[in-house]
Design an enzyme around this catalytic site. Sequence first.
Site, PDB file in Angstrom:
ATOM      1  N   LYS A   1      -2.156  62.895  27.871  1.00 11.72           N
ATOM      2  CA  LYS A   1      -3.294  63.271  27.015  1.00 11.72           C
ATOM      3  C   LYS A   1      -4.320  64.078  27.811  1.00 11.72           C
ATOM      4  CE  LYS A   1      -2.623  59.390  23.901  1.00 11.72           C
ATOM      5  NZ  LYS A   1      -3.069  58.127  23.300  1.00 11.72           N
TER       6      LYS A   1
ATOM      7  N   GLN B   1      -6.853  53.145  24.966  1.00 11.64           N
ATOM      8  CA  GLN B   1      -5.394  53.077  24.891  1.00 11.64           C
ATOM      9  C   GLN B   1      -4.933  51.634  24.669  1.00 11.64           C
ATOM     10  OE1 GLN B   1      -3.539  55.849  24.905  1.00 11.64           O
ATOM     11  NE2 GLN B   1      -1.531  54.900  24.907  1.00 11.64           N
TER      12      GLN B   1
ATOM     13  N   ASP C   1      -8.633  58.342  17.170  1.00 10.03           N
ATOM     14  CA  ASP C   1      -7.356  57.646  16.972  1.00 10.03           C
ATOM     15  C   ASP C   1      -7.154  57.267  15.505  1.00 10.03           C
ATOM     16  OD1 ASP C   1      -5.618  57.296  19.109  1.00 10.03           O
ATOM     17  OD2 ASP C   1      -6.762  55.628  19.968  1.00 10.03           O
TER      18      ASP C   1
HETATM   19  N1  L34 Z   1      -5.274  53.910  21.360  1.00  5.78           N
HETATM   20  N2  L34 Z   1      -3.051  53.596  21.879  1.00  5.78           N
HETATM   21  C1  L34 Z   1      -4.005  54.354  21.327  1.00  5.78           C
HETATM   22  N3  L34 Z   1      -3.753  55.548  20.741  1.00  5.78           N
HETATM   23  C2  L34 Z   1      -2.481  56.019  20.685  1.00  5.78           C
HETATM   24  O1  L34 Z   1      -2.215  57.172  20.050  1.00  5.78           O
HETATM   25  C3  L34 Z   1      -1.451  55.274  21.284  1.00  5.78           C
HETATM   26  N4  L34 Z   1      -0.158  55.723  21.331  1.00  5.78           N
HETATM   27  C4  L34 Z   1       0.930  54.758  21.179  1.00  5.78           C
HETATM   28  C5  L34 Z   1       0.658  53.631  22.182  1.00  5.78           C
HETATM   29  N5  L34 Z   1      -0.744  53.252  22.299  1.00  5.78           N
HETATM   30  C6  L34 Z   1      -1.755  54.038  21.843  1.00  5.78           C
HETATM   31  C7  L34 Z   1       0.269  56.765  22.080  1.00  5.78           C
HETATM   32  O2  L34 Z   1      -0.493  57.553  22.614  1.00  5.78           O
HETATM   33  C8  L34 Z   1       2.151  55.590  21.525  1.00  5.78           C
HETATM   34  N6  L34 Z   1       1.608  56.790  22.137  1.00  5.78           N
HETATM   35  C9  L34 Z   1       2.402  57.789  22.765  1.00  5.78           C
HETATM   36  C10 L34 Z   1       1.852  58.978  23.238  1.00  5.78           C
HETATM   37  C11 L34 Z   1       2.645  59.923  23.870  1.00  5.78           C
HETATM   38  C12 L34 Z   1       3.975  59.734  24.024  1.00  5.78           C
HETATM   39  C13 L34 Z   1       4.534  58.563  23.545  1.00  5.78           C
HETATM   40  C14 L34 Z   1       3.744  57.612  22.922  1.00  5.78           C
HETATM   41  C15 L34 Z   1       4.793  60.760  24.745  1.00  5.78           C
HETATM   42  O3  L34 Z   1       4.273  61.667  25.345  1.00  5.78           O
HETATM   43  N7  L34 Z   1       6.117  60.628  24.736  1.00  5.78           N
HETATM   44  C16 L34 Z   1       7.043  61.525  25.428  1.00  5.78           C
HETATM   45  C17 L34 Z   1       7.727  60.836  26.597  1.00  5.78           C
HETATM   46  C18 L34 Z   1       6.800  60.261  27.567  1.00  5.78           C
HETATM   47  C19 L34 Z   1       7.508  59.553  28.700  1.00  5.78           C
HETATM   48  O4  L34 Z   1       8.106  60.250  29.524  1.00  5.78           O
HETATM   49  O5  L34 Z   1       7.489  58.296  28.780  1.00  5.78           O
HETATM   50  C20 L34 Z   1       8.132  61.943  24.419  1.00  5.78           C
HETATM   51  O6  L34 Z   1       8.725  62.994  24.610  1.00  5.78           O
HETATM   52  O7  L34 Z   1       8.386  61.184  23.487  1.00  5.78           O
END
Ligand code: L34
Length: 292
Positions: free
Chosen positions: A52, A96, A119
Site C-alpha cells: 500500500k 490494518q 477502508d
Molecule cells: N484494514 N485490513 C484493512 N484493510 C484492508 O483492505 C485489508 N485487506 C485484507 C486484510 N486486512 C485488511 C487487505 O489489504 C486483505 N488485503 C490485501 C491487500 C493486498 C493484497 C492482498 C490482500 C495483495 O497485494 N496481494 C497480492 C499478493 C501479495 C503477496 O505476495 O502476499 C496478490 O497478487 O494477490
Amino acid sequence: MTKIDGKQLAADIKEEIAEEVKAIRAAGGKIPHLAAVLVGEDPASQVYVRNKVRDCERVGFNSTLIKKEADTSEEELLAIVNLLNVDDDIDGFIVQLPLPKHINEEKITLAIDPKKDVDGFHPVNFGRMAQGLPCYWPATPFGIMQMLDRYNIETSGKRCVILGRSNIVGTPISILLSRKAKVGNCTVTLTHSRTQNIEEEVKRADIIIAAIGIPNYVTANMVSEGAVVIDVGINRVEDATRKRGYRLVGDVDYENVAPKCSYITPVPGGVGPMTITSLLMNTLKSCKGEVY
Ligand code: L34
C-alpha cells in the site's frame, strides 16, 4: 476462457490516478495523503501494508506508515486513531486487520471518523453503501466491482453465488451486486458454513465469488460451464520448493476450474492488487471532497 489480469488492471488504474495527482500538483492543489497503522508482526499484513505504501509513492500520494509493537494497548491505538482523525493533512487512513487479540477491532473501527474511513469499514459507510448514498466502498468489493466493470462482464439478471459472509467481503459484495446499477442487478445468494448443499448452490451460479479462506475449496465439479469466477482467497500454503517457504493459493482450484470458465481471476495477481488500487481511489475521492 479469459484470465482477469488484476495486476495489469491495477497498473492501468494507478496510471490514471498518477495523471490526476500530477494535474493536482500542477494546479497547486492538496496532494492526497494516506496513513496506515500496522500493529504487530503478522507476516501477511506486513506485505499488504508495504504494498500500500509503495503504491502511494508510485501514484504520487503522500503516505505515513505508523508501525506499533504487538503489545500496544487498545488505549494507545485509540489515541493514534484520534490524532489521525484531526490531522488536516491526512485525507484518509486505515488500521490494518487483523489486530492482536487483546485489541477490540470493533471499538477501533468505530473510533475512525467515517469521513477518513477509506477502508469503508465504519458502520456509517457500510449503511450508506447499503442505501446507495455517497460513501467509501470497502476496498476488496470495490476492486471486484471494478474488474467486472472494466472487463464488461454482464451482471444484470445473472445468478451470483457468494461463498463467505464476512463484513469486509461477502456481505458488502452481496449488497453491491444486488443494486440497481450498471454493475449490479444480480440475483444474489450468500452462502456460509450453515448453507445446505453448497455445491448445488454454486453449480447454479453464473458468477461465483469465493471468499472463505479455504485453499482450493471450489472444485471443477461445482462450477458450471461458462461461469465467471472471482477468487478472493489468499492462502499461504507451505511449499519447500519456494524460496519464501510457501506459495499463495486461492479459494478456487484454479488449474481445474479455469478451463470451464468464461472469466476467472488468478491468485496472486487478481483481486489482491485491485484491493490496494481501490484504497487509493477512495483516498483520492476523500482528498477531492467528493464523498462527504
Ligand atoms: N484494514 N485490513 C484493512 N484493510 C484492508 O483492505 C485489508 N485487506 C485484507 C486484510 N486486512 C485488511 C487487505 O489489504 C486483505 N488485503 C490485501 C491487500 C493486498 C493484497 C492482498 C490482500 C495483495 O497485494 N496481494 C497480492 C499478493 C501479495 C503477496 O505476495 O502476499 C496478490 O497478487 O494477490
